[in-house]
Scaffold this active site. Sequence first.
Site, mmCIF file in Angstrom:
data_model
loop_
_atom_site.group_PDB
_atom_site.id
_atom_site.type_symbol
_atom_site.label_atom_id
_atom_site.label_comp_id
_atom_site.label_asym_id
_atom_site.label_seq_id
_atom_site.Cartn_x
_atom_site.Cartn_y
_atom_site.Cartn_z
ATOM 1 N N SER A 1 0.865 -1.186 0.000
ATOM 2 C CA SER A 1 0.000 0.000 0.000
ATOM 3 C C SER A 1 0.895 1.226 0.000
ATOM 4 C CB SER A 1 -0.954 -0.006 1.202
ATOM 5 O OG SER A 1 -0.251 -0.200 2.408
ATOM 6 N N GLU B 1 1.106 5.562 0.627
ATOM 7 C CA GLU B 1 0.453 6.723 1.266
ATOM 8 C C GLU B 1 0.846 8.011 0.539
ATOM 9 O OE1 GLU B 1 0.286 6.677 5.565
ATOM 10 O OE2 GLU B 1 0.877 8.786 5.588
ATOM 11 N N ARG C 1 -5.789 10.034 15.906
ATOM 12 C CA ARG C 1 -6.033 11.184 16.771
ATOM 13 C C ARG C 1 -5.589 12.462 16.068
ATOM 14 N NH1 ARG C 1 -2.237 12.792 21.723
ATOM 15 N NH2 ARG C 1 -1.040 13.443 19.906
ATOM 16 N N GLY C 2 -4.384 12.428 15.438
ATOM 17 C CA GLY C 2 -3.806 13.628 14.838
ATOM 18 C C GLY C 2 -3.076 14.453 15.883
ATOM 19 N N ASP C 3 -2.488 15.543 15.447
ATOM 20 C CA ASP C 3 -1.757 16.451 16.340
ATOM 21 C C ASP C 3 -2.254 17.855 16.093
ATOM 22 O OD1 ASP C 3 0.245 14.648 17.493
ATOM 23 O OD2 ASP C 3 0.925 14.454 15.427
ATOM 24 N N ALA D 1 -7.521 8.211 19.438
ATOM 25 C CA ALA D 1 -7.967 7.457 18.266
ATOM 26 C C ALA D 1 -8.938 6.338 18.669
ATOM 27 C CB ALA D 1 -6.763 6.883 17.526
ATOM 28 N N TYR E 1 3.038 2.137 16.922
ATOM 29 C CA TYR E 1 4.352 2.777 17.110
ATOM 30 C C TYR E 1 5.362 1.794 17.706
ATOM 31 C CZ TYR E 1 1.491 6.816 16.239
ATOM 32 O OH TYR E 1 0.635 7.701 15.642
ATOM 33 N N HIS F 1 4.974 5.943 20.866
ATOM 34 C CA HIS F 1 4.525 7.287 20.512
ATOM 35 C C HIS F 1 5.284 8.305 21.373
ATOM 36 C CE1 HIS F 1 1.710 10.754 20.421
ATOM 37 N NE2 HIS F 1 1.618 10.389 19.166
ATOM 38 N N LYS G 1 -7.296 0.505 21.241
ATOM 39 C CA LYS G 1 -7.730 1.063 19.955
ATOM 40 C C LYS G 1 -8.166 -0.060 19.008
ATOM 41 C CE LYS G 1 -4.124 3.181 17.962
ATOM 42 N NZ LYS G 1 -3.206 4.277 17.610
ATOM 43 N N GLN H 1 4.137 3.441 12.403
ATOM 44 C CA GLN H 1 5.063 4.543 12.129
ATOM 45 C C GLN H 1 6.309 3.907 11.500
ATOM 46 O OE1 GLN H 1 5.863 7.392 11.198
ATOM 47 N NE2 GLN H 1 4.925 8.386 12.966
ATOM 48 N N GLN I 1 15.527 16.230 5.621
ATOM 49 C CA GLN I 1 14.089 15.990 5.764
ATOM 50 C C GLN I 1 13.829 14.760 6.648
ATOM 51 O OE1 GLN I 1 12.075 14.233 2.371
ATOM 52 N NE2 GLN I 1 10.639 15.945 2.347
ATOM 53 N N PHE J 1 11.689 14.909 10.117
ATOM 54 C CA PHE J 1 10.487 14.088 10.328
ATOM 55 C C PHE J 1 10.664 13.168 11.534
ATOM 56 C CE2 PHE J 1 8.865 13.818 5.627
ATOM 57 C CZ PHE J 1 8.516 15.147 5.689
ATOM 58 N N HIS K 1 3.668 -0.874 3.860
ATOM 59 C CA HIS K 1 2.961 0.385 3.575
ATOM 60 C C HIS K 1 4.019 1.469 3.376
ATOM 61 C CE1 HIS K 1 -0.378 3.331 3.942
ATOM 62 N NE2 HIS K 1 0.491 4.074 4.619
HETATM 63 P P1 FAD Z 1 -3.638 7.678 19.729
HETATM 64 O O1 FAD Z 1 -3.725 6.236 19.414
HETATM 65 O O2 FAD Z 1 -4.850 8.339 20.294
HETATM 66 O O3 FAD Z 1 -2.404 7.871 20.729
HETATM 67 C C1 FAD Z 1 -1.875 9.171 20.984
HETATM 68 C C2 FAD Z 1 -1.175 9.194 22.334
HETATM 69 O O4 FAD Z 1 -2.157 9.106 23.373
HETATM 70 C C3 FAD Z 1 -0.229 8.005 22.567
HETATM 71 O O5 FAD Z 1 0.865 8.477 23.338
HETATM 72 C C4 FAD Z 1 -1.077 7.038 23.388
HETATM 73 O O6 FAD Z 1 -0.285 6.180 24.200
HETATM 74 C C5 FAD Z 1 -1.913 7.992 24.216
HETATM 75 N N1 FAD Z 1 -3.229 7.462 24.572
HETATM 76 C C6 FAD Z 1 -4.074 6.776 23.789
HETATM 77 N N2 FAD Z 1 -5.198 6.457 24.462
HETATM 78 C C7 FAD Z 1 -5.064 6.976 25.711
HETATM 79 C C8 FAD Z 1 -5.874 7.006 26.867
HETATM 80 N N3 FAD Z 1 -7.086 6.436 26.874
HETATM 81 N N4 FAD Z 1 -5.407 7.639 27.985
HETATM 82 C C9 FAD Z 1 -4.175 8.215 27.993
HETATM 83 N N5 FAD Z 1 -3.349 8.225 26.905
HETATM 84 C C10 FAD Z 1 -3.793 7.619 25.779
HETATM 85 N N6 FAD Z 1 -1.425 12.655 11.469
HETATM 86 C C11 FAD Z 1 -2.249 13.505 10.833
HETATM 87 O O7 FAD Z 1 -2.480 14.624 11.300
HETATM 88 N N7 FAD Z 1 -2.817 13.171 9.638
HETATM 89 C C12 FAD Z 1 -2.634 11.969 9.063
HETATM 90 O O8 FAD Z 1 -3.177 11.693 7.991
HETATM 91 C C13 FAD Z 1 -1.790 11.026 9.725
HETATM 92 N N8 FAD Z 1 -1.587 9.782 9.226
HETATM 93 C C14 FAD Z 1 -0.832 8.873 9.931
HETATM 94 C C15 FAD Z 1 -0.713 7.572 9.439
HETATM 95 C C16 FAD Z 1 0.041 6.624 10.132
HETATM 96 C C17 FAD Z 1 0.135 5.219 9.583
HETATM 97 C C18 FAD Z 1 0.696 6.992 11.336
HETATM 98 C C19 FAD Z 1 1.547 5.988 12.067
HETATM 99 C C20 FAD Z 1 0.581 8.277 11.834
HETATM 100 C C21 FAD Z 1 -0.196 9.231 11.153
HETATM 101 N N9 FAD Z 1 -0.380 10.534 11.625
HETATM 102 C C22 FAD Z 1 -1.190 11.408 10.966
HETATM 103 C C23 FAD Z 1 0.280 10.961 12.861
HETATM 104 C C24 FAD Z 1 -0.626 10.782 14.109
HETATM 105 O O9 FAD Z 1 -1.778 11.568 13.985
HETATM 106 C C25 FAD Z 1 0.192 11.194 15.315
HETATM 107 O O10 FAD Z 1 1.209 10.279 15.559
HETATM 108 C C26 FAD Z 1 -0.618 11.469 16.586
HETATM 109 O O11 FAD Z 1 0.251 12.087 17.528
HETATM 110 C C27 FAD Z 1 -1.172 10.206 17.251
HETATM 111 O O12 FAD Z 1 -2.206 9.688 16.555
HETATM 112 P P2 FAD Z 1 -2.779 8.236 16.970
HETATM 113 O O13 FAD Z 1 -3.964 8.007 16.141
HETATM 114 O O14 FAD Z 1 -1.695 7.235 16.954
HETATM 115 O O15 FAD Z 1 -3.201 8.556 18.476
#
Ligand code: FAD
Length: 276
Positions: A7, A9, A98-100, A114, A136, A140, A156, A167, A203, A207, A257
């Site tokens: 796949s 991206e 979740r995003g940032d 997420a 991760y 993370h 999740k 990642q 870069q 990243f 991926h």
């Molecule tokens: P989560 O799974 O929610 O985790 C985030 C943090 O919160 C982690 O440290 C986790 O341990 C902690 N956490 C989770 N649940 C809880 C809880 N219940 N209580 C306390 N802590 C908790 N970013 C974008 O903006 N756009 C994109 O399109 C994008 N695509 C991506 C694609 C891939 C394959 C990857 C690996 C990352 C991508 N990202 C993207 C980056 C991602 O959004 C960031 O890494 C973000 O910081 C975390 O997203 P997550 O969905 O992993 O979060």
Amino acid sequence: MNPIELSFEFFPPKTQEGLDKLRATRAQLLPLKPKFVSVTFGAGGSTQQGTLDTVLDMSKDGLEAAPHLSCIGSSKESLRAILNEYRSHGIRHIVALRGDLPSGMGEVGELRYASELVSFIRAEFGDWFRIEVAAYPEYHPQSRSPRHDLENFARKVKAGANSAITQYFFNADAYFRFVDEARKLGVDVPIVPGIMPITNYSQLMRFSEMCGAEVPRWIAKRLESFGDDRDAIRAFGLDVVTDLCRRLVDAKVPGLHFYTLNGAAASKAICERLGV
Ligand code: FAD
């Protein structure tokens, strides 16, 4: 060699030139018969229309294209509207994140993690979407501890994810151990390694600093030593990342991926060397 599911991206291009480049990239990657492609989503919906437009453009000729969706900074109402729009276009595959939030910007929103987004999608849309989530292997950057991060990953998946994409990483052992530990927590979905081809030293370092992926010292030192010699960087990067992929494929990972950064050459060269 066994067939391996690929796949790719992409990110939504901002200009016509960027769109033309992406279409050319797609044409070059199509012969590799990807299982799907995915398109990133800017936090807070900053690329909402661009993500959808790019997914629809990429879906031509039957290619499966999955939009990413992040929940941070968004209301349930706006997420529901985006998901309804995806569904109205027949999109059945998404990457839920979740995003940032850009620093100092905005509210967290109604869904903080997420796992909450996955639960929300399952509650509102049932099984309409196939859901990918992020994993991760080197943990993370904001996680409290490796254990906590693993448990959050498992939560999740249990909320209803079908599959995970990692990642990127350059330490295969980190991935193998992560998968082992996730299995011990009952995670049984595929965990597909995310692969970052190496084409640009500064870069890559930027990243990696942001996303918490480790560039091993020997790789960083070699890349740095090439200075502006981009051909040398690409050649070394191709060797290193192909070797990593070969180890992963030999270990029968469920797929690869590629983070293409909208270019085809590096991912294609790796796949050709792997013989896939
Ligand atoms: P989560 O799974 O929610 O985790 C985030 C943090 O919160 C982690 O440290 C986790 O341990 C902690 N956490 C989770 N649940 C809880 C809880 N219940 N209580 C306390 N802590 C908790 N970013 C974008 O903006 N756009 C994109 O399109 C994008 N695509 C991506 C694609 C891939 C394959 C990857 C690996 C990352 C991508 N990202 C993207 C980056 C991602 O959004 C960031 O890494 C973000 O910081 C975390 O997203 P997550 O969905 O992993 O979060």
